[in-house]
Design an enzyme around this catalytic site. Structure first.
Site, PDB file in Angstrom:
ATOM      1  N   ASP A 128      -2.860   2.306  -6.088  1.00  0.00           N
ATOM      2  CA  ASP A 128      -1.649   2.372  -5.325  1.00  0.00           C
ATOM      3  C   ASP A 128      -1.687   1.142  -4.336  1.00  0.00           C
ATOM      4  O   ASP A 128      -0.796   1.305  -3.351  1.00  0.00           O
ATOM      5  CB  ASP A 128      -1.999   3.752  -4.318  1.00  0.00           C
ATOM      6  CG  ASP A 128      -3.184   3.887  -3.636  1.00  0.00           C
ATOM      7  OD1 ASP A 128      -4.208   3.105  -3.907  1.00  0.00           O
ATOM      8  OD2 ASP A 128      -3.314   4.612  -2.570  1.00  0.00           O
ATOM      9  N   GLU A 129      -2.541  -0.051  -4.519  1.00  0.00           N
ATOM     10  CA  GLU A 129      -2.473  -1.044  -3.694  1.00  0.00           C
ATOM     11  C   GLU A 129      -2.529  -2.362  -4.288  1.00  0.00           C
ATOM     12  O   GLU A 129      -3.273  -2.225  -5.376  1.00  0.00           O
ATOM     13  CB  GLU A 129      -3.268  -0.943  -2.215  1.00  0.00           C
ATOM     14  CG  GLU A 129      -4.656  -0.704  -2.767  1.00  0.00           C
ATOM     15  CD  GLU A 129      -5.352  -0.767  -1.309  1.00  0.00           C
ATOM     16  OE1 GLU A 129      -5.247  -1.510  -0.472  1.00  0.00           O
ATOM     17  OE2 GLU A 129      -6.520  -0.023  -1.288  1.00  0.00           O
ATOM     18  N   ASP A 152       0.829  -1.170  -0.101  1.00  0.00           N
ATOM     19  CA  ASP A 152       0.251  -0.114   0.086  1.00  0.00           C
ATOM     20  C   ASP A 152       0.954   1.374   0.080  1.00  0.00           C
ATOM     21  O   ASP A 152       1.581   1.565   1.024  1.00  0.00           O
ATOM     22  CB  ASP A 152      -0.913   0.116   1.165  1.00  0.00           C
ATOM     23  CG  ASP A 152      -1.997   1.018   1.124  1.00  0.00           C
ATOM     24  OD1 ASP A 152      -2.245   1.659   0.095  1.00  0.00           O
ATOM     25  OD2 ASP A 152      -2.990   0.961   2.354  1.00  0.00           O
TER      26      ASP A 152
END
Length: 378
Positions: A121-122, A27
């Site tokens: 983003d993760e 993350d």
């Protein structure tokens, strides 16, 4: 009759024959805001909100300096500015965020083919096969974090565990720029100490409903029999029952297609007037479109959902022959759908918007795993 809860050792024994999975959840730390601070040195160390500063703007992301003042994503910009008078608003640059996301996913692919993106983003990574013979899931996570920093100038946090639920919890444990490892046999003990609001999929309303049952922590949740959970939480009950015991049997699914992106809001007071409903719709549009951009997708179908005071659900949808062009068109289509329903005979207690018939969503991952190197330690 419900069976007694499994102990952590009993849960672990279920995997003993086949071996544990080794799952990493990566993350990025305050991704959008960190990109802006990286690219503009004048923003470093300052409270930054990515989003519009206008009266109906919504915060898409907040730097850690802004979070110290309680600024959070999906918060109305006017409220964020009140909580942090020195807040700097920066317009989003989604093309840049998508480009950085591609760099990050290129790093992932150097260590595993089993990647399940959740957003720009993760992602979950299954590194059980250890395709490079590194020898430790924790070491792989550290190497990935180091590569991301070197390639992008950004930091990432990682959670390492034997299932997806625990890996995601772990990645949030030592943020920012941290790592947490939950080893086999430790999952149930880790979960029992956590507040239930930390559980993925448990929102503010769920927290309120659990509080009414006296549930504040994972240990409290574990004490609730499954039949009672089903009575109060319906289809979510089985997930909650397993989560309270640190159990999650889901595999990392690199080819899982995202079907829709949406959001809804239950109002503190029922809303009946057209102008008030349109204002509420504008807020929801901002929140949902921020999620659309974060997911890196585009779609052709816009759906409006209303639940009236007598609990009747109304849905209206419109599909285009092409992808919705942007937030303004998404808002315009939502307002057309709403206006077609007005006036309503009952006030509205809930409103939601969804974008579906999606395409895009990041770089495709390879669905097959390479030949394994034997069991990989944590």
């Amino acid at each position: 009759m419900e069976h007694p809860a499994e102990s952590a050792s009993e849960a672990a024994s279920d995997f003993a024959g086949a071996g544990f999975r080794k799952i990493i959840h990566i993350d990025m730390d305050a991704f959008y805001a960190s990109v802006e601070q990286r690219d503009n040195p004048a923003l470093r160390g300052r409270p930054v909100a990515v989003g519009g500063a206008a009266a109906r703007g919504v915060v898409a992301a907040a730097s850690y300096e802004a979070r110290a003042f309680g600024v959070r994503s999906a918060m109305p910009s006017t409220r964020a500015a009140r909580q942090c008078p020195d807040l700097v608003f920066v317009p989003p640059r989604f093309d840049v965020y998508r480009a950085v996301s591609r760099q990050i996913h290129a790093v992932f692919r150097d260590y595993t083919a089993l990647i399940e993106p959740l957003s720009l983003d993760e992602a979950y990574l299954d590194v059980t096969a250890d395709q490079r013979g590194i020898g430790s899931a924790t070491r792989i996570a550290e190497l990935i974090r180091g590569r991301i920093r070197a390639d992008t100038g950004l930091t990432a946090s990682a959670g390492v565990s034997y299932n997806k639920f625990l890996a995601k919890l772990a990645s949030d444990q030592n943020k920012p720029d941290g790592i947490c490892v939950i080893r086999p046999g430790d999952g149930a003990a880790f979960v029992e100490r956590l507040p239930v609001k930390r559980f993925h999929g448990v929102g503010p309303r769920g927290v309120e409903r659990m509080a009414a049952l006296g549930v504040q922590t994972g240990a409290d949740l574990r004490a609730i029999p499954l039949d009672i959970l089903r009575r109060h939480f319906g289809s979510q009950a089985d997930y909650l029952y397993r989560a309270a015991r640190g159990i999650d049997l889901r595999a990392v699914e690199p080819d899982r297609p995202r079907k829709s992106v949406g959001g809804e809001r239950t109002f503190a007071h029922d809303i009946g007037s057209g102008p008030a409903l349109r204002e509420a719709l504008a807020d929801i549009v901002g929140i949902v479109w921020a999620r659309v951009e974060k997911a890196g997708v585009r779609g052709r179908t816009v759906t409006l959902k209303l639940r009236t005071a007598d609990f009747q659900t109304l849905t209206r949808a419109r599909s285009l022959h092409r992808a919705v062009a942007g937030e303004q068109e998404f808002a315009d289509l939502g307002r057309e759908l709403l206006d077609a329903l007005l006036p309503l005979r009952q006030p509205v207690r809930l409103m939601g918007m969804t974008l579906s018939a999606l395409d895009g969503g990041g770089d495709p991952a390879i669905a097959s795993a390479p030949e394994g190197q034997g069991s990989l330690p944590f």
